[in-house]
Design a protein around this motif. Structure first.
Motif, PDB file in Angstrom:
ATOM      1  N   ASP A  72      -4.423 -34.944 -21.878  1.00 13.86           N
ATOM      2  CA  ASP A  72      -4.430 -33.904 -20.854  1.00 13.86           C
ATOM      3  C   ASP A  72      -5.740 -33.130 -20.951  1.00 13.86           C
ATOM      4  OD1 ASP A  72      -4.008 -31.857 -19.065  1.00 13.86           O
ATOM      5  OD2 ASP A  72      -2.024 -31.307 -19.823  1.00 13.86           O
ATOM      6  N   VAL A  73      -6.619 -33.312 -19.952  1.00 18.06           N
ATOM      7  CA  VAL A  73      -7.932 -32.662 -19.974  1.00 18.06           C
ATOM      8  C   VAL A  73      -7.922 -31.322 -19.246  1.00 18.06           C
ATOM      9  CG1 VAL A  73      -9.170 -34.849 -20.175  1.00 18.06           C
ATOM     10  CG2 VAL A  73      -8.685 -33.916 -17.903  1.00 18.06           C
ATOM     11  N   SER A  74      -6.750 -30.814 -18.914  1.00 16.04           N
ATOM     12  CA  SER A  74      -6.656 -29.516 -18.241  1.00 16.04           C
ATOM     13  C   SER A  74      -7.303 -28.428 -19.091  1.00 16.04           C
ATOM     14  CB  SER A  74      -5.188 -29.155 -18.002  1.00 16.04           C
ATOM     15  OG  SER A  74      -4.537 -30.147 -17.240  1.00 16.04           O
ATOM     16  N   ARG A  76     -10.336 -28.174 -19.867  1.00 13.56           N
ATOM     17  CA  ARG A  76     -11.583 -28.670 -20.466  1.00 13.56           C
ATOM     18  C   ARG A  76     -11.738 -28.256 -21.933  1.00 13.56           C
ATOM     19  NH1 ARG A  76     -16.406 -29.053 -16.133  1.00 13.56           N
ATOM     20  NH2 ARG A  76     -15.218 -29.780 -14.354  1.00 13.56           N
ATOM     21  N   LYS A  98      -4.205 -34.230 -15.696  1.00 13.17           N
ATOM     22  CA  LYS A  98      -4.832 -32.908 -15.585  1.00 13.17           C
ATOM     23  C   LYS A  98      -4.095 -32.094 -14.535  1.00 13.17           C
ATOM     24  CE  LYS A  98      -8.214 -33.169 -11.906  1.00 13.17           C
ATOM     25  NZ  LYS A  98      -7.677 -31.927 -11.335  1.00 13.17           N
ATOM     26  N   THR A 102      -7.979 -27.743 -12.547  1.00  9.02           N
ATOM     27  CA  THR A 102      -9.106 -28.224 -13.347  1.00  9.02           C
ATOM     28  C   THR A 102      -9.899 -29.240 -12.538  1.00  9.02           C
ATOM     29  OG1 THR A 102      -7.884 -27.923 -15.414  1.00  9.02           O
ATOM     30  CG2 THR A 102      -9.791 -29.393 -15.480  1.00  9.02           C
ATOM     31  N   TYR A 104     -12.564 -32.286 -11.815  1.00  7.04           N
ATOM     32  CA  TYR A 104     -12.782 -33.546 -12.528  1.00  7.04           C
ATOM     33  C   TYR A 104     -13.950 -33.377 -13.488  1.00  7.04           C
ATOM     34  CZ  TYR A 104      -9.613 -35.461  -9.087  1.00  7.04           C
ATOM     35  OH  TYR A 104      -8.510 -35.700  -8.321  1.00  7.04           O
ATOM     36  N   TYR A 113      -6.907 -40.228 -12.733  1.00  7.90           N
ATOM     37  CA  TYR A 113      -6.110 -39.142 -13.295  1.00  7.90           C
ATOM     38  C   TYR A 113      -4.733 -39.108 -12.641  1.00  7.90           C
ATOM     39  CZ  TYR A 113     -10.631 -37.261 -14.796  1.00  7.90           C
ATOM     40  OH  TYR A 113     -11.866 -37.103 -15.351  1.00  7.90           O
TER      41      TYR A 113
END
Length: 283
Positions: A72-74, A76, A98, A102, A104, A113
């Motif tokens: 989960d890149v939420s 950053r 994500k 957020t 990309y 995603y």
């Protein structure tokens, strides 16, 4: 005898991030764990059993060994991206998710995603769970050619696993070497600043001893009033009140100061004089 389930590692923020509290990320984790279990995996954070934010060898080993990883890149989070980079380099199945607040983080296209609403409202979160289950089931069957890196081209990535040294140890060794290099660079930068400060001070104050109890100081880059006020302050102290001091101003910021007395031979006198000039009121 029941078949051992494959492991789904989870990489995500676990504490306050992007203005969202720990409780928010716990709610996200619960939903992701449910989806992973629905897809037939045993789900857990790759950092389970570790309370520190440091990247431990066991965490790296989990990232490398887990059958599939959800990332989960939420928000950053830097640690998340670090762990995602390691996982992608393995070309093993990885699913990236994500939230809708957020942007990309890198140009790979929205199709890479699986998105979910940051407010975690139920109807959309249920749709997200269904999409995530499908992605897990599909990704777990992908070969390396279908991985994130594999789709970019025919790369040959050398195997780093060995009997002598596991991948986790190799990565940690390289991180330690990088850390030593950064420390060395920082030390050199600090030394350069110290050297520059000493050079500037040497150019500002030039001392010349002209007798056993007499010195002459050439002071540059300080206004005449600063020098005069510094001398006045020095003569008010008990340690230097018996000194005889005369000053000749050659320009607005260039003065020659002649100082006579036993106190000039005191170890701290030079530093005290320079400090007084540098901190004197210039008016």
């Amino acid at each position: 005898m029941s078949e051992t389930k494959k492991v789904c590692g989870i990489v995500m923020p676990i504490s306050e991030c992007d203005g969202l509290p720990t409780s928010h990320w716990k709610d996200v984790l619960n939903i992701v764990e449910v989806a992973a279990k629905d897809a037939g995996f045993t789900a857990r954070l790759v950092s389970d059993t570790f309370e520190s934010n440091l990247i431990h060898k066991e965490i790296l080993q989990n990232i490398y060994n887990d059958d599939i990883v959800i990332c989960d890149v939420s928000g950053r989070n830097p640690n998340v991206f670090f762990e995602l980079g390691i996982r992608m380099a393995t070309q093993k199945p990885t699913v990236i998710i994500k939230d809708d607040m957020t942007e990309y983080p890198f140009d790979t296209g929205p199709n890479r995603y699986i998105g979910y609403p940051r407010d975690l409202r139920h109807p959309k979160m249920e749709a997200f769970r269904i999409d995530l289950v499908a992605a897990l089931e599909k990704s777990s069957e992908h070969s390396k050619e279908n991985s994130f890196i594999g789709q970019l081209g025919p790369f040959q990535i050398p195997e780093v696993e060995s009997k002598e040294l596991p991948v986790g140890d190799i990565i940690l060794q390289r991180l330690e070497r990088l850390d030593r290099k950064l420390v060395s660079v920082a030390a050199r930068a600090s030394n350069n600043r110290i050297i520059n400060d000493l050079r500037e001070r040497a150019e500002t104050f030039r001392w010349k001893k002209i007798g056993a109890k007499t010195v002459e100081v050439c002071v540059r880059s300080h206004f005449n009033t600063s020098v005069d006020n510094a001398i006045s302050d020095i003569l008010k102290t008990d340690a230097y009140c018996d000194l005889e001091i005369s000053v000749k101003h050659l320009s607005s910021d260039h003065s020659h100061v002649k100082i006579n007395g036993d106190a000039i031979n005191e170890r701290r006198f030079k530093a005290d004089f320079e400090f007084s000039v540098e901190n004197a009121i210039p008016f």
